[in-house]
Design a protein around this motif. Structure first.
Motif, short mmCIF file in Angstrom:
data_model
loop_
_atom_site.label_atom_id
_atom_site.label_comp_id
_atom_site.label_asym_id
_atom_site.label_seq_id
_atom_site.Cartn_x
_atom_site.Cartn_y
_atom_site.Cartn_z
N ASN A 79 20.24 84.69 6.74
CA ASN A 79 21.12 85.74 6.24
C ASN A 79 22.37 85.20 5.56
O ASN A 79 23.18 85.97 5.10
N TYR A 80 22.57 83.93 5.52
CA TYR A 80 23.79 83.37 4.96
C TYR A 80 23.91 83.69 3.48
O TYR A 80 22.94 83.71 2.74
N ILE A 81 25.14 83.94 3.07
CA ILE A 81 25.41 84.20 1.66
C ILE A 81 25.48 82.86 0.95
O ILE A 81 26.23 81.97 1.34
N LEU B 184 27.10 84.64 -4.73
CA LEU B 184 28.50 84.95 -5.00
C LEU B 184 28.79 84.90 -6.49
O LEU B 184 29.53 85.73 -7.02
N VAL B 185 28.22 83.93 -7.17
CA VAL B 185 28.43 83.82 -8.62
C VAL B 185 27.82 85.01 -9.33
O VAL B 185 28.44 85.59 -10.23
#
Length: 75
Positions: free
Chosen positions: A11-13, A18-19
């Motif tokens: 589940n980590y972003i 983010l970009v």
């Protein structure tokens, strides 16, 4: 009874997400912001023009140099 909970580490972003989120936000902001900025500029331009013309009309019997010093020059 104690149950052991396992956490899902997928589940980590990631930086890539983010970009993409940043680019999407910039595009949406540009699409929404440009018309708003244009409408706001148009409103203030019309207000300033109305003030300028009203000042000129109120001081129409004065010399041009005096009117320019009070009302300012046209844009």
């Amino acid at each position: 009874m104690v149950t052991q909970s396992t956490t899902n580490r997928s589940n980590y972003i990631k930086r890539k997400h983010l970009v993409y989120s940043l680019i999407t936000g910039l595009i949406i902001g540009a699409i929404a912001g440009a018309p708003l900025g244009w409408l706001t500029h148009r409103y203030y331009y019309q207000q300033r023009l109305a003030q300028f013309l009203l000042c000129r009309e109120q001081n129409r019997n004065q010399p041009a140099a005096y009117v320019d010093s009070i009302c300012g020059r046209s844009f």
